[in-house]
Structure formats: C-alpha cells, structure tokens
Design an enzyme around this catalytic site. Sequence first.
Site, mmCIF file in Angstrom:
data_model
loop_
_atom_site.group_PDB
_atom_site.id
_atom_site.type_symbol
_atom_site.label_atom_id
_atom_site.label_comp_id
_atom_site.label_asym_id
_atom_site.label_seq_id
_atom_site.Cartn_x
_atom_site.Cartn_y
_atom_site.Cartn_z
ATOM 1 N N PRO A 86 29.109 41.544 25.817
ATOM 2 C CA PRO A 86 28.070 41.014 27.012
ATOM 3 C C PRO A 86 27.680 39.780 26.620
ATOM 4 O O PRO A 86 27.192 39.038 27.673
ATOM 5 C CB PRO A 86 27.044 41.998 26.996
ATOM 6 C CG PRO A 86 27.454 42.956 25.795
ATOM 7 C CD PRO A 86 28.464 42.680 25.210
ATOM 8 N N GLU A 113 27.017 49.011 19.103
ATOM 9 C CA GLU A 113 26.213 47.452 19.367
ATOM 10 C C GLU A 113 27.277 46.358 19.186
ATOM 11 O O GLU A 113 26.703 45.293 19.331
ATOM 12 C CB GLU A 113 25.015 47.499 18.359
ATOM 13 C CG GLU A 113 24.022 48.543 18.973
ATOM 14 C CD GLU A 113 23.415 48.769 20.279
ATOM 15 O OE1 GLU A 113 23.493 49.712 20.693
ATOM 16 O OE2 GLU A 113 23.272 47.754 20.759
ATOM 17 N N ARG A 155 49.073 40.148 36.469
ATOM 18 C CA ARG A 155 49.503 39.775 37.541
ATOM 19 C C ARG A 155 49.741 38.250 37.897
ATOM 20 O O ARG A 155 50.581 38.092 38.752
ATOM 21 C CB ARG A 155 48.351 40.333 38.748
ATOM 22 C CG ARG A 155 47.115 39.483 38.943
ATOM 23 C CD ARG A 155 46.091 39.979 39.817
ATOM 24 N NE ARG A 155 46.550 40.167 40.918
ATOM 25 C CZ ARG A 155 46.529 38.919 41.729
ATOM 26 N NH1 ARG A 155 46.006 37.969 41.236
ATOM 27 N NH2 ARG A 155 46.809 38.858 43.033
ATOM 28 N N ASP A 170 45.082 33.583 46.017
ATOM 29 C CA ASP A 170 43.794 34.448 45.433
ATOM 30 C C ASP A 170 42.267 33.769 45.642
ATOM 31 O O ASP A 170 42.235 32.676 45.547
ATOM 32 C CB ASP A 170 43.852 34.757 43.849
ATOM 33 C CG ASP A 170 44.962 35.882 43.738
ATOM 34 O OD1 ASP A 170 45.387 36.811 44.697
ATOM 35 O OD2 ASP A 170 45.397 36.072 42.521
#
Length: 244
Positions: A86, A113, A155, A170
């Site tokens: 994160p 964690e 991709r 895109d």
Amino acid sequence: MRLDIISIFPEYFAPLDVSLIGKARERGTLDVRVHQLRDWAHDVHKTVDDTPYGGGPGMVMKPEVWGEAIDDVIEGGSPRMVVPTPSGRPFTQELAQELAQEPWLLFACGRYEGIDSRVMEEYSGRLRVDEVSIGDYVLAGGEVAVLVMVEAVGRLLPGVLGNAQSAVDDSFAPGAMRNLVEGPVYTKPPLWRGHEVPAVLLSGHHGNVARWRRDEAIRRTVRNRPELAAALDPATLDKHDRKL
Ligand SMILES: N#Cc1c(-c2ccc3ccn(Cc4ccncc4)c3c2)n[nH]c1N
C-alpha cells in the site's frame, strides 16, 4: 518474458491460465512460474511470519524465508523485483509499459502486515526493486495486485492483443491518450430499447469519427478525472470547447 511469483497462496494465480495471459503462456510469449513461499520454511508448521518489532497489531513476514526463496528462484540472475505494497509508488500505464520491456520480472507477494523491510533492502543492492501500489485502498495481501499488474503488463507484449492498435488507443497510453480516458463505445444494434448509437459513428467519415472520439474522451476525462484533465494542454481543452 519470464515472470516469477512467490506467494503463500499460489492458487490465487489460477486466472493466469485463462484468456489473454493463458494464451500467451501457451504460445511461449510468457513463461509464468508460481512458487509456494512455505517451501522455504523449515519448521514443522512452515512458519513464514512473526510478531512485529516495536509492537503493534498483526504479524510481519520473516526475512529468512524470503531470502532463501528469492535466492533459489533467481539463481544468481537479475530479474526486476516488484513488491506490491500500500505504501508503494503508484502503478500506472506508464509503469506497465516500462515493465513490459523487461525480460524477467519477480513478484514478491506479501501477506499479514507486509514483508520485513530488510528483504527489499537486501535485494536493492543486487536487483532493481520497485515497491508498487495499485491504488489508494488496502488489500489483505499482494496477490490481487500482482494479478492486476501481470494483466496490465502482459497485454502490452507483442502478439498478446489481437489488435496492437488497442494498446495505442488505451486510456492513459503514452502519446495521444496521455492524461486522457477513453470515450464511450458502441456496437450493433443501431437502436436498442430506444437508445440510438451516435450518428457520427454510423457515418463512415473516419475524420469526423476520430474527432468525435477525442472530444468524448476529453469530455469524460473532465467529468471523471479532473486531475488528469488539469494536465492537458489548455489548447486541447479549448479546441474541444471543454472547460475544467
Ligand atoms: N499493491 C498493493 C496494495 C495492497 C497490499 C499489497 C501487499 C500486501 C501485503 C500485505 N498487505 C496487507 C496490508 C499491509 C500493510 N498495511 C495494511 C494491510 C498488503 C496489501 N493494499 N492496497 C494496495 N493498493
């Protein structure tokens, strides 16, 4: 491209056997190897975690297990190591394009964690190590993030997308779509439950279609992603009569 993924939940990566990525693996464009971290835990319980120094909630993944696993997987080689967290740098289309140029990626999927920071410290001395976040929300581990990154990178590899132009058009793609999201898309029938397809798309006039699509992309970017629109050339906004 070779992809190594180390995780305590290798079954999370079954989706990489299907669709675009699955076909790329069958063709040999992608060589994906998933490893069970617990194979390098030597106690009877295959322990991979312990309590955090300094106290606090949850558990932290042990450096010894990760070190043995990574050393065995890389076998003295030098993959680019990607660690979902994160607290990492944002994963963007630009970073996906950059990672798609690498011959070998190693993904380290943490749980609990997170992974003892000394693991990233240790390998930063030998490998390019990127701590990366797929968004400002908290997951329970790195596996879903790796699935996102593998699909976004995979991709972009040659031959994986049926039509290479798709990647050029895109959202967020470098070049014409930089700082833009895509506009709406339509297919047959021309009328569905009283909803018509925009006439320009049925006109066969490629120039008008291209202009309409760019205008719709700008309109949607201004509406949904004003922070991206703020980075657009003001002349672009003016030409399409769009105001922030
Ligand atoms: N990329 C990415 C992520 C993650 C993520 C990634 C790896 C791990 C390993 C462990 N956790 C759980 C955890 C850790 C620390 N703080 C809170 C929860 C993870 C979350 N959450 N949100 C993202 N955008």
